[in-house]
Design an enzyme around this catalytic site. Structure first.
Site, short mmCIF file in Angstrom:
data_model
loop_
_atom_site.label_atom_id
_atom_site.label_comp_id
_atom_site.label_asym_id
_atom_site.label_seq_id
_atom_site.Cartn_x
_atom_site.Cartn_y
_atom_site.Cartn_z
N SER A 410 0.84 -1.28 0.02
CA SER A 410 0.23 -0.23 -0.18
C SER A 410 0.82 1.37 -0.02
O SER A 410 0.27 2.38 -0.38
CB SER A 410 -0.91 0.09 1.16
OG SER A 410 -1.66 -1.03 1.40
N HIS A 431 -1.76 -2.52 -6.96
CA HIS A 431 -2.34 -2.58 -5.64
C HIS A 431 -3.78 -2.64 -5.72
O HIS A 431 -4.50 -1.81 -6.33
CB HIS A 431 -1.75 -1.01 -5.51
CG HIS A 431 -2.17 -0.31 -4.02
ND1 HIS A 431 -2.59 0.88 -3.66
CD2 HIS A 431 -2.91 -1.14 -3.00
CE1 HIS A 431 -3.15 1.01 -2.47
NE2 HIS A 431 -3.35 -0.32 -1.96
N GLU A 443 -4.57 0.06 -8.74
CA GLU A 443 -3.39 1.12 -8.74
C GLU A 443 -2.31 0.22 -9.38
O GLU A 443 -1.77 -0.84 -8.88
CB GLU A 443 -3.16 1.90 -7.60
CG GLU A 443 -2.84 3.37 -7.73
CD GLU A 443 -2.54 4.01 -6.44
OE1 GLU A 443 -2.45 5.30 -6.36
OE2 GLU A 443 -2.62 3.26 -5.16
N ASN A 481 -3.36 6.54 -1.58
CA ASN A 481 -2.92 6.64 -0.28
C ASN A 481 -2.39 7.80 0.15
O ASN A 481 -2.57 8.18 1.46
CB ASN A 481 -2.07 5.34 0.25
CG ASN A 481 -3.13 4.15 0.52
OD1 ASN A 481 -4.49 4.33 0.59
ND2 ASN A 481 -2.61 2.75 0.48
P1 NAD Z 1 -3.11 -10.11 6.21
O1 NAD Z 1 -2.41 -10.03 7.62
O2 NAD Z 1 -4.65 -10.41 6.16
O3 NAD Z 1 -2.50 -11.52 5.52
C1 NAD Z 1 -1.19 -11.56 5.12
C2 NAD Z 1 -0.93 -12.97 4.88
O4 NAD Z 1 0.22 -13.35 4.39
C3 NAD Z 1 -1.07 -13.80 6.14
O5 NAD Z 1 -2.04 -14.96 5.85
C4 NAD Z 1 0.29 -14.23 6.33
O6 NAD Z 1 0.56 -15.63 6.94
C5 NAD Z 1 0.93 -14.32 5.02
N1 NAD Z 1 2.30 -14.35 5.01
C6 NAD Z 1 3.24 -13.30 5.54
N2 NAD Z 1 4.44 -13.74 5.25
C7 NAD Z 1 4.41 -14.48 4.29
C8 NAD Z 1 5.51 -15.26 3.54
N3 NAD Z 1 6.66 -14.90 3.88
N4 NAD Z 1 5.02 -16.40 2.98
C9 NAD Z 1 3.83 -16.42 2.45
N5 NAD Z 1 2.68 -15.93 3.28
C10 NAD Z 1 3.18 -14.66 4.10
O7 NAD Z 1 -2.62 -8.83 5.32
P2 NAD Z 1 -3.63 -8.03 4.19
O8 NAD Z 1 -4.64 -7.13 4.47
O9 NAD Z 1 -4.07 -9.13 3.30
O10 NAD Z 1 -2.31 -7.40 3.44
C11 NAD Z 1 -1.51 -7.99 2.56
C12 NAD Z 1 -0.83 -6.86 1.73
O11 NAD Z 1 -1.58 -6.08 0.82
C13 NAD Z 1 0.00 -5.80 2.43
O12 NAD Z 1 1.12 -5.48 2.02
C14 NAD Z 1 -1.02 -4.69 2.69
O13 NAD Z 1 -0.34 -3.38 2.75
C15 NAD Z 1 -1.59 -4.53 1.32
N6 NAD Z 1 -2.93 -4.12 1.16
C16 NAD Z 1 -3.94 -4.37 2.23
C17 NAD Z 1 -5.09 -3.83 1.88
C18 NAD Z 1 -6.20 -3.87 3.12
O14 NAD Z 1 -6.99 -3.11 2.93
N7 NAD Z 1 -6.08 -4.84 3.96
C19 NAD Z 1 -5.40 -3.02 0.82
C20 NAD Z 1 -4.37 -2.84 -0.12
C21 NAD Z 1 -3.21 -3.40 0.18
#
Ligand code: NAD
Length: 700
Positions: A410, A431, A443, A481
């Protein structure tokens, strides 16, 4: 140049074929062609009926929208449709593809209508802030009744041919070859001496179209088309159909239609319509650069985002490998995906067969070696530079040389992530927004070294996923963002310190038209998420306090929002309703005291300006820095991803509509009062002083 309208004969039947690729949009040339045909047919007594049909993939798909700018040239719609309707022998329309807007309206002006079962008919004008203004509001009620006609226009959703037949719009559904079937239908009408049957000669069934219905329709429309006046104009025009004959009614319809067209709401919506199409035109990207087809993807991280992204790809026919660190995480993700599909099946949006096909495309596991043979990797693991760097180093070792490596980060620096690999040209940001299977925005973040081929592939992929893919450059938070965190949320936090309350800010911002206020939004996203992004070295550099004091304090107190039952607001278990929480007041009061801020009453007007204008100022910097190619791209991001009201056209269009001089003057005044964060963006100052507009500014 090929003729747009062609006339031919089959016995006593005249065939009028419209052929204006790609989608038979109704242009001045088409109207003139139709008029010429009917002039010739009038003189030909051997013609007993006329069949209007279209070449190519669709019947007339709508009006040629370029005429919004050029004006509708002669002959106008009413003249042509009047000639068709008043023709003294039966005129039959044969529909296929998607007949929208003017496409439906020409069919309504014909005497009989037939269509293939797959044909779709719709009047989506309201999505552009206008009304069906070529007789649609006067003729449709005469075929289906005033209330059903109002419902169809207010929904803006297309209906299928069978449904259209049930409702009285279509007379005959034709299976098999349309032209052959329609010809046979027309010949049957000739044989039975069927008369011309002008729609305008029919009475309107007024049943159910009373004040109570109009009031309830307006109430529903206020939710579906928030802030828009077009629903009221539609209902006004339909009421006219009950009072006046079509010949008079279309004149009144024209007046209403012109008022709608000239409204700010309609200009804003049309701006977005074109801006959403413009986003895929990438300045400097040669047409010779061909995108690669993406047929397989590995998604790393099966959390909130990974699951939604997996659904997105599976829906688009791409085979998905979903990878997480533990079997438990993988099983949970597959269960959650199954549940999401079940809910679509239960809502009737998906068949069980389709669900089976889509879920079959998704496999999951814990072995990262599965990235070895995919076209694309999308990393959606934790938002941590260490985690991302470690993963990208692995991808670099394991993946094919041509695999594209994308991160869903993000805010993190895509260039730093790319630099860890030996192929930064294949690295970029994809994104997605949460929930990724629902939100239209994607994005696409180009790194300094991202190759044109990688970028072109991402843009094509966005279309394949049926997303609006907007390209952004690298900076903290990219376009969306950065504006949200550095402009909007930061200033909302400042307002809290100065005396506003979360309730006031959210109320004012919802009244402005945003989907929700910033405090509710923070509680929904999790107050820790933004705090974490600000803990990355460098992000706070050069940013004086107060800077996100309230939100960061709440996050440090583990008041993360909905997920912990308290944030800016308090929440009951299992319920997202916001409740006032005195603890937040205490936190704010204490912080204000520490920062020597005297709290005061703040007017709603000030709250609105101080939340919205920072979006404009930050947007101007983003434009000038070349992070966004065009102001329209910023508007698309904010209306498709951040709940900015579409009827205001996005923050940059909104600024243009206010006049940049007045926006600049207010920002300069706030700069004098509040200092650092209100320094006017140089581009805003320049455009304000030269009488320019964001809309005309190109960053490259
Ligand atoms: P989340 O915590 O729900 O999920 C992350 C997952 O990644 C977990 O299941 C974890 O076990 C797994 N993980 C961590 N390290 C790992 C590895 N080395 N190998 C494999 N799996 C691994 O997080 P999220 O909300 O899904 O966010 C994920 C990414 O997306 C982040 O970079 C976040 O900034 C981005 N993002 C999130 C949102 C949102 O609204 N949640 C929106 C846009 C972007």
């Amino acid at each position: 140049m090929a003729e747009v309208v062609r006339l031919s004969r089959k016995g006593a039947l005249a065939l009028v074929e419209v052929d204006s690729p790609p989608v038979n949009a109704m242009s001045q040339e088409m109207r003139k062609g139709l008029l010429d045909c009917f002039a010739a047919l009038t003189k030909d007594a051997t013609v007993k009926a006329v069949l209007i049909h279209c070449a190519g993939r669709t019947f007339v798909s709508g009006a040629d929208l370029r005429e919004f700018d050029t004006g509708v040239g002669e002959p106008g719609y009413h003249q042509v449709f009047g000639v068709i309707e008043n023709f003294d022998r039966p005129v039959i329309a044969a529909l296929h593809g998607t007949a929208m807007g003017a496409g439906v309206e020409i069919a309504l002006a014909c005497h009989y209508r037939c269509a293939v079962p797959e044909a779709k008919l719709g009047l989506p004008e309201i999505t552009l802030g206008i009304i069906p203004g070529a007789g649609g509001t006067q003729r449709l009620p005469r075929l289906m009744g005033a209330k059903p006609a109002a419902e169809m226009i207010l929904s803006a959703a297309p209906i299928g041919a069978e449904k259209a037949k049930e409702l009285g719009i279509i007379d005959e559904v034709i299976k098999g070859d349309l032209l052959a079937g329609a010809t046979a239908y027309a010949e049957k009408l000739i044989a039975s001496a069927a008369p011309p049957r002008p729609t305008s000669a029919r009475p309107v069934d007024a049943a159910g179209f009373d004040d109570a219905y109009v009031n309830s329709a307006l109430k529903d429309a206020a939710k579906k088309w928030r802030g828009q006046q077009a629903p009221k104009w539609v209902l006004d025009a339909i009421r006219v159909s009950l009072q006046l004959p079509v010949s008079e009614g279309v004149k009144r319809e024209r007046e209403i239609s012109l008022a709608a067209e000239n409204s700010l709401e309609s200009r804003a919506l049309r701006h977005l319509f074109f801006a959403e199409r413009e986003v895929s035109r990438i300045p400097g990207l040669s047409a010779d650069v061909k995108p690669k087809d993406i047929n397989s993807v590995a998604i790393i991280g099966a959390g909130t985002m990974g699951r939604g992204i997996a659904i997105c790809f599976a829906d688009a026919g791409v085979s998905v490998r979903l990878i997480d660190t533990t079997s438990d995480a993988v099983v949970k993700a597959l269960e959650a995906i199954d549940k999401t599909y079940d809910s679509s099946v239960n809502k009737g949006r998906l068949s069980l067969d389709e669900k089976a096909q889509r879920t079959a495309r998704i496999t999951a596991g814990t072995d990262i070696a599965a990235v070895a043979n995919v076209d694309l990797v999308v990393e959606a693991a934790f938002e941590s530079m260490e985690v991302k760097k470690e993963l990208f180093a692995k991808f670099d070792k394991l993946c094919r040389a041509d695999t594209i490596l994308a991160t869903n980060t993000s805010t993190l620096d895509i260039n730093a992530i790319g630099a860890i690999t030996s192929r930064p040209e294949n690295v970029l940001g994809l994104h997605f927004f949460s929930p990724a299977n629902v939100m239209r925005l994607l994005e696409i973040v180009r790194g300094a070294k991202t190759s044109p081929a990688t970028l072109a592939t991402a843009v094509a992929l966005g279309k394949k996923l049926r997303k609006v893919g907007v390209v952004a450059g690298v900076c903290y938070g990219f376009i969306g963002n950065r504006m949200m965190l550095e402009g909007y949320v930061r200033e909302a936090d400042q307002l809290l310190l100065e005396g506003a309350t979360p309730e006031q800010i959210d109320r004012v911002i919802v009244n402005f038209g945003m989907a929700m206020g910033p405090c509710t939004m923070n509680d929904m996203a999790g107050n820790d998420v933004a705090l974490k992004s600000r803990e990355v070295p460098g992000v706070r550099d050069g940013k004086p306090r107060p800077y996100n004091e309230v939100i960061d304090t709440l996050a440090r107190m583990n008041r993360l929002g909905q997920k912990t039952g308290a944030g800016f607001y308090r929440y009951e278990p299992g319920d997202r309703t916001t409740h006032y929480d005195p603890v937040t007041d205490e936190v704010i009061a204490k912080l204000a005291k520490e920062l020597n801020i005297t709290r005061r009453q703040i007017s709603d007007e000030e709250v609105e300006v101080r939340c919205i204008y920072p979006l404009i100022n930050e947007g101007a910097k983003i434009l000038e820095e070349g992070i966004a190619y065009r102001a329209g791209d910023i508007d698309v991001i904010w209306t498709t991803g951040y709940g900015f009201p579409r009827f205001r056209g996005g923050p940059m269009f909104y600024a243009d509509s206010l006049g940049l001089k007045s926006v600049y003057d207010r920002i300069a005044e706030l700069h004098k009062k509040h200092g650092f964060y209100w320094k006017p963006a140089p581009l805003l100052e320049k455009l304000a002083k030269s009488g320019g507009k964001f809309a005309d500014y190109k960053s490259v």
